[in-house]
Design an enzyme around this catalytic site. Structure first.
Site, PDB file in Angstrom:
ATOM      1  N   GLU A 187       0.826  -1.210   0.000  1.00  0.00           N
ATOM      2  CA  GLU A 187       0.000   0.000   0.000  1.00  0.00           C
ATOM      3  C   GLU A 187       0.862   1.263   0.000  1.00  0.00           C
ATOM      4  OE1 GLU A 187      -2.440   0.646   3.508  1.00  0.00           O
ATOM      5  OE2 GLU A 187      -3.850   1.867   2.395  1.00  0.00           O
ATOM      6  N   LYS A 229      -2.316  -1.912  -3.425  1.00  0.00           N
ATOM      7  CA  LYS A 229      -3.383  -1.100  -2.819  1.00  0.00           C
ATOM      8  C   LYS A 229      -2.930   0.344  -2.893  1.00  0.00           C
ATOM      9  CE  LYS A 229      -5.957  -0.262   1.420  1.00  0.00           C
ATOM     10  NZ  LYS A 229      -6.672  -0.865   2.547  1.00  0.00           N
TER      11      LYS A 229
HETATM   12  P1  13P Z   1      -8.710   4.328   4.524  1.00  0.00           P
HETATM   13  O1  13P Z   1      -9.708   3.707   3.591  1.00  0.00           O
HETATM   14  O2  13P Z   1      -9.320   4.932   5.754  1.00  0.00           O
HETATM   15  O3  13P Z   1      -7.757   5.244   3.812  1.00  0.00           O
HETATM   16  O4  13P Z   1      -7.816   3.155   5.086  1.00  0.00           O
HETATM   17  C1  13P Z   1      -7.290   2.228   4.221  1.00  0.00           C
HETATM   18  C2  13P Z   1      -6.108   1.617   4.817  1.00  0.00           C
HETATM   19  O5  13P Z   1      -5.962   0.417   4.761  1.00  0.00           O
HETATM   20  C3  13P Z   1      -5.087   2.479   5.457  1.00  0.00           C
HETATM   21  O6  13P Z   1      -3.925   1.749   5.706  1.00  0.00           O
END
Ligand code: 13P
Length: 352
Positions: A187, A229
């Site tokens: 991510e 992600k």
């Molecule tokens: P948000 O959808 O609140 O941005 O969180 C996603 C997430 O996995 C943050 O690490």
């Protein structure tokens, strides 16, 4: 000569691909319920909930036991404390989810810390000892793992040093995941904080993703067993001109199509501080522009959980069923958006 036993583990490609396929089911998405202790405390404080272990457990139980959640949700990301917790009837949460056909996974990074010599920038920590931690997480049922890197936009940032350091850490974590047949959900997030225009988000996201895929290749990470992600490309929260769903969809897809290899098994979006309905509408606008080389869906924390937590906090013993209805509703709206079948008027059916 045969390689000495135990010298090097070779990943099980089929197992990785199978897990990725279970995450990317058409018309379903992922809930990020992996808020770290400080983040969870901030969310509880905001709605006036005492930050106790029992409240954290009860809240996660409410989420995971919502009847029919599996119609919209294919996977849930858990936090270290949560994967060790159990339902009231004594079933570990990872098992509660797996029994519903929802794939459990675990956030493994230890948070973003100040990047030395780079004010305003962060590096995510947690690589030390990660190989050993994976043994335990696997035994507890985790089939994928998440690592979040954050990149801010500001004067002269992101710096090349920040992009490279975070991409490198993401690649090393991904390699450690694949060594034990755990699918990495990497991510890299360009933050919405600030008043930047959508073009700056496009530039920063492009630079960051390029660096990430370069490092993944350098570290030998199997691309068809690694899930991305990412943030949507969108103007900063305080920008004078806010991005429309059409603008978000166009810029996001332009960026992803240029960089993300076709062999990536799927792309998840975080909500990143967008409004609940805004995150749904933006996803819907993106999906309507398909087909794409990869499945795309949501993996939201705030945009799904915000209204759930708010309702539950108003009456933790009396509002469980209502909070679950809210969870199912937002999950359904996002699942519809993941198929490009959402429209704003559906919000009139809101149970809250
Ligand atoms: P948000 O959808 O609140 O941005 O969180 C996603 C997430 O996995 C943050 O690490």
């Amino acid at each position: 000569m045969p390689r000495a036993a135990g010298k090097r583990k070779i990943m099980n490609r089929e197992a990785l691909i199978r897990t990725a396929e279970e995450i990317f089911v058409p018309g379903k998405g992922v809930i990020a319920a992996d808020e770290s202790a400080p983040t969870c405390q901030a969310r509880f404080d905001a709605v006036g909930l005492p930050y106790t272990e029992e409240n954290r457990r009860a809240y996660r139980e409410l989420l995971f036991t919502a009847d029919g959640l599996e119609q919209y949700i294919s996977a849930v990301i858990l936090y270290d404390e949560t994967i060790r917790q159990r339902s009231t009837s004594g079933v570990p949460f990872a098992k509660v989810l797996a029994e519903k056909g929802i794939v459990p996974g675990i956030k493994v990074d230890l948070g973003a810390k100040e990047l030395a010599l780079h004010p305003g920038e962060k590096i995510t920590e947690g690589l030390d000892g990660l190989r050993e931690r994976f043994v335990e997480y696997k035994a507890m049922g985790a089939r994928f793992a998440k690592w979040r890197a954050v990149v801010a936009i500001g004067p002269n940032i992101p710096s090349p040093a920040c992009l490279r350091a975070n991409a490198h850490a993401l690649a090393r974590y991904s390699a450690l995941c694949q060594e034990v047949d755990i699918v990495p959900i990497l991510e890299p997030e360009v933050l919405m904080d600030g008043d930047h225009e959508i073009e700056r988000s496009f530039e920063a996201t492009t630079l960051l993703l390029k660096e990430v895929f370069k490092e993944l290749a350098d570290q030998g990470v199997l691309i068809d067993g690694a899930v991305l992600k990412t943030n949507m490309v969108i103007a900063g929260k305080d920008a004078s001109s806010q991005s429309s769903p059409e603008e978000v969809a166009e810029a996001t897809l332009k960026c992803l199509r240029a960089i993300v290899p076709d062999t990536v098994p799927g792309v998840l979006f975080l909500s990143g501080g967008q409004g609940d309905e805004q995150a749904t509408a933006n996803l819907n606008a993106i999906e309507k522009r398909g087909p794409f080389p990869w499945p795309l869906t949501f993996s939201y924390s705030r945009a799904i959980q915000n209204p759930v937590l708010k309702i539950w906090a108003q009456n933790p013993s009396g509002n469980v069923a209502l909070a679950q209805q809210v969870l199912l509703f937002r999950s359904r709206m996002n699942a519809l958006a993941a198929a490009g079948k959402y429209s704003e008027d559906m919000e009139q059916q809101r149970p809250y």
